[in-house]
Design a protein around this motif. Structure first.
Motif, PDB file in Angstrom:
ATOM      1  N   GLY A  53       0.561  -1.144  -0.025  1.00  0.00           N
ATOM      2  CA  GLY A  53       0.033   0.102   0.192  1.00  0.00           C
ATOM      3  C   GLY A  53       0.841   1.517  -0.068  1.00  0.00           C
ATOM      4  N   MET A  54       2.224   1.110   0.178  1.00  0.00           N
ATOM      5  CA  MET A  54       2.879   2.387   0.152  1.00  0.00           C
ATOM      6  C   MET A  54       3.098   2.673  -1.235  1.00  0.00           C
ATOM      7  SD  MET A  54       6.800   2.672   1.773  1.00  0.00           S
ATOM      8  CE  MET A  54       7.467   1.274   0.613  1.00  0.00           C
ATOM      9  N   THR A  55       3.072   3.971  -1.568  1.00  0.00           N
ATOM     10  CA  THR A  55       2.911   4.577  -2.989  1.00  0.00           C
ATOM     11  C   THR A  55       4.365   4.931  -3.324  1.00  0.00           C
ATOM     12  OG1 THR A  55       2.499   6.647  -2.029  1.00  0.00           O
ATOM     13  CG2 THR A  55       0.479   5.325  -2.989  1.00  0.00           C
ATOM     14  N   ILE A  56       5.208   5.074  -2.511  1.00  0.00           N
ATOM     15  CA  ILE A  56       6.510   5.509  -3.088  1.00  0.00           C
ATOM     16  C   ILE A  56       7.244   3.989  -3.108  1.00  0.00           C
ATOM     17  CG2 ILE A  56       6.837   7.500  -2.088  1.00  0.00           C
ATOM     18  CD1 ILE A  56       8.522   6.603   0.424  1.00  0.00           C
ATOM     19  N   SER A  57       8.211   3.846  -4.216  1.00  0.00           N
ATOM     20  CA  SER A  57       9.043   2.655  -4.424  1.00  0.00           C
ATOM     21  C   SER A  57      10.096   2.445  -3.398  1.00  0.00           C
ATOM     22  CB  SER A  57       9.659   2.434  -5.783  1.00  0.00           C
ATOM     23  OG  SER A  57       8.802   2.771  -6.713  1.00  0.00           O
ATOM     24  N   TYR A  58       9.750   1.199  -2.753  1.00  0.00           N
ATOM     25  CA  TYR A  58      10.722   0.749  -1.752  1.00  0.00           C
ATOM     26  C   TYR A  58      12.329   0.663  -2.265  1.00  0.00           C
ATOM     27  CZ  TYR A  58      12.665  -2.328   1.944  1.00  0.00           C
ATOM     28  OH  TYR A  58      13.328  -3.104   3.054  1.00  0.00           O
ATOM     29  N   LEU A  59      13.223   1.149  -1.306  1.00  0.00           N
ATOM     30  CA  LEU A  59      14.344   1.512  -1.673  1.00  0.00           C
ATOM     31  C   LEU A  59      14.769   2.419  -2.852  1.00  0.00           C
ATOM     32  CD1 LEU A  59      15.792  -2.415  -1.279  1.00  0.00           C
ATOM     33  CD2 LEU A  59      15.664  -0.359   0.417  1.00  0.00           C
ATOM     34  N   SER A  60      13.978   3.008  -3.241  1.00  0.00           N
ATOM     35  CA  SER A  60      13.985   4.156  -4.246  1.00  0.00           C
ATOM     36  C   SER A  60      14.906   5.435  -3.510  1.00  0.00           C
ATOM     37  CB  SER A  60      12.672   4.674  -4.610  1.00  0.00           C
ATOM     38  OG  SER A  60      12.059   5.285  -3.859  1.00  0.00           O
ATOM     39  N   SER A 162      10.939 -29.436  -8.050  1.00  0.00           N
ATOM     40  CA  SER A 162      11.539 -28.502  -7.945  1.00  0.00           C
ATOM     41  C   SER A 162      10.882 -26.989  -8.073  1.00  0.00           C
ATOM     42  CB  SER A 162      12.794 -28.441  -9.183  1.00  0.00           C
ATOM     43  OG  SER A 162      13.381 -27.234  -9.115  1.00  0.00           O
ATOM     44  N   GLY A 163      10.891 -26.456  -7.097  1.00  0.00           N
ATOM     45  CA  GLY A 163       9.971 -25.176  -7.232  1.00  0.00           C
ATOM     46  C   GLY A 163      10.981 -23.891  -6.765  1.00  0.00           C
ATOM     47  N   ARG A 164      10.280 -22.720  -6.648  1.00  0.00           N
ATOM     48  CA  ARG A 164      10.833 -21.537  -6.178  1.00  0.00           C
ATOM     49  C   ARG A 164       9.903 -20.574  -5.418  1.00  0.00           C
ATOM     50  NH1 ARG A 164      10.557 -17.066 -10.135  1.00  0.00           N
ATOM     51  NH2 ARG A 164       9.154 -17.974 -11.809  1.00  0.00           N
ATOM     52  N   ASP A 165      10.332 -19.615  -4.721  1.00  0.00           N
ATOM     53  CA  ASP A 165       9.582 -18.610  -4.222  1.00  0.00           C
ATOM     54  C   ASP A 165       9.276 -17.516  -5.201  1.00  0.00           C
ATOM     55  OD1 ASP A 165       9.209 -19.827  -1.851  1.00  0.00           O
ATOM     56  OD2 ASP A 165      10.590 -19.276  -0.806  1.00  0.00           O
ATOM     57  N   CYS A 166       8.280 -17.010  -5.351  1.00  0.00           N
ATOM     58  CA  CYS A 166       8.003 -15.787  -6.200  1.00  0.00           C
ATOM     59  C   CYS A 166       7.572 -14.439  -5.557  1.00  0.00           C
ATOM     60  CB  CYS A 166       7.009 -16.255  -7.458  1.00  0.00           C
ATOM     61  SG  CYS A 166       7.554 -17.733  -8.339  1.00  0.00           S
ATOM     62  N   VAL A 167       8.396 -13.440  -6.093  1.00  0.00           N
ATOM     63  CA  VAL A 167       7.556 -12.143  -5.442  1.00  0.00           C
ATOM     64  C   VAL A 167       7.844 -11.243  -6.845  1.00  0.00           C
ATOM     65  CG1 VAL A 167       8.151 -10.151  -4.003  1.00  0.00           C
ATOM     66  CG2 VAL A 167       8.884 -12.483  -3.447  1.00  0.00           C
ATOM     67  N   SER A 168       6.327 -10.741  -7.037  1.00  0.00           N
ATOM     68  CA  SER A 168       6.190  -9.824  -7.978  1.00  0.00           C
ATOM     69  C   SER A 168       6.927  -8.465  -7.908  1.00  0.00           C
ATOM     70  CB  SER A 168       4.740  -9.632  -8.216  1.00  0.00           C
ATOM     71  OG  SER A 168       4.342  -8.833  -7.330  1.00  0.00           O
ATOM     72  N   ALA A 169       6.889  -7.811  -8.987  1.00  0.00           N
ATOM     73  CA  ALA A 169       7.710  -6.424  -8.849  1.00  0.00           C
ATOM     74  C   ALA A 169       7.059  -5.392  -8.038  1.00  0.00           C
ATOM     75  CB  ALA A 169       7.550  -5.886 -10.201  1.00  0.00           C
ATOM     76  N   ASP A 170       5.751  -5.562  -7.598  1.00  0.00           N
ATOM     77  CA  ASP A 170       5.219  -4.760  -6.560  1.00  0.00           C
ATOM     78  C   ASP A 170       5.257  -5.301  -5.345  1.00  0.00           C
ATOM     79  OD1 ASP A 170       3.419  -6.813  -6.722  1.00  0.00           O
ATOM     80  OD2 ASP A 170       1.497  -5.719  -7.392  1.00  0.00           O
ATOM     81  N   GLY A 171       6.065  -6.287  -4.985  1.00  0.00           N
ATOM     82  CA  GLY A 171       6.263  -6.737  -3.682  1.00  0.00           C
ATOM     83  C   GLY A 171       5.313  -7.572  -2.996  1.00  0.00           C
ATOM     84  N   PHE A 172       4.223  -8.607  -4.074  1.00  0.00           N
ATOM     85  CA  PHE A 172       3.423  -9.481  -3.225  1.00  0.00           C
ATOM     86  C   PHE A 172       3.936 -10.702  -3.831  1.00  0.00           C
ATOM     87  CE2 PHE A 172       0.947  -5.419  -3.814  1.00  0.00           C
ATOM     88  CZ  PHE A 172       0.296  -5.342  -2.590  1.00  0.00           C
ATOM     89  N   ASP A 173       3.723 -11.630  -2.576  1.00  0.00           N
ATOM     90  CA  ASP A 173       3.873 -12.966  -2.561  1.00  0.00           C
ATOM     91  C   ASP A 173       2.993 -13.683  -3.992  1.00  0.00           C
ATOM     92  OD1 ASP A 173       5.905 -13.008  -0.929  1.00  0.00           O
ATOM     93  OD2 ASP A 173       4.462 -13.592   0.773  1.00  0.00           O
TER      94      ASP A 173
END
Length: 177
Positions: A53-60, A162-173
């Protein structure tokens, strides 16, 4: 030695220091308002935690400018500040920024499932997302030991995934790719 007055008015280091979840715009005026309110309520400091919900990009650059502003405002208010990298859970994935730029660092896992069945029995497994590496039926002896190379009878169906953890560009699992 215990100082009884500390129980009435503890030093900043011994006061509550809650997680401060940053979501929304987090404009400087709002940051300052919330820090002033925390000081008024007797809080000793806070952990800055980015959240969905944060509108500024994380680590920007804007993120770091707001963090710098919060640290300076807290210093002037006499409060402690901590940064907490849990954006989003699980711990330490930096909002997916590392794996977006370096997909080779994505966490991988290997899991195994076994299902027993009798000869001729139809077996159907509902598998989680991933890539099946092997799937085979192996006959079992009377005591349950696998009899590699034997045929027929009671079998174990082994599957490696074989699997992996995925996180989208907006930070949601993401449960799916």
């Amino acid at each position: 030695m215990i100082n009884d007055s500390w129980f009435q008015n503890p030093p900043v280091d011994y006061r509550v220091q809650p997680f401060w979840f940053w979501n929304g715009d987090m404009e400087e005026s709002e940051i300052l308002r919330q820090i002033e309110e925390m000081k008024e309520k007797g809080v000793g400091g806070f952990f800055i935690c980015a959240r969905q919900g944060m509108t500024i990009s994380y680590l920007s650059r804007v993120w770091f400018d707001r963090v710098k502003f919060a640290v300076e405002a807290a210093r002037q208010a006499g409060l402690s500040v901590w940064l907490y990298d849990e954006y989003p859970y699980p711990s330490g994935i930096a909002g997916g920024e590392v794996t977006l730029e370096h997909p080779e660092t994505v966490q991988r896992m290997l899991s195994r499932t076994a299902q027993e069945a009798d000869a001729g029995e139809h077996v159907e497994l509902n598998l989680p997302w991933g890539r099946v590496l092997t799937a085979k039926a192996v006959p079992l002896s009377g005591n349950g030991a696998r009899e590699w190379g034997a045929g027929g009878g009671h079998c174990a169906v082994d599957r490696q995934l074989s699997g992996r953890d995925c996180v989208s560009a907006d930070g949601f699992d993401q449960a799916q790719p």
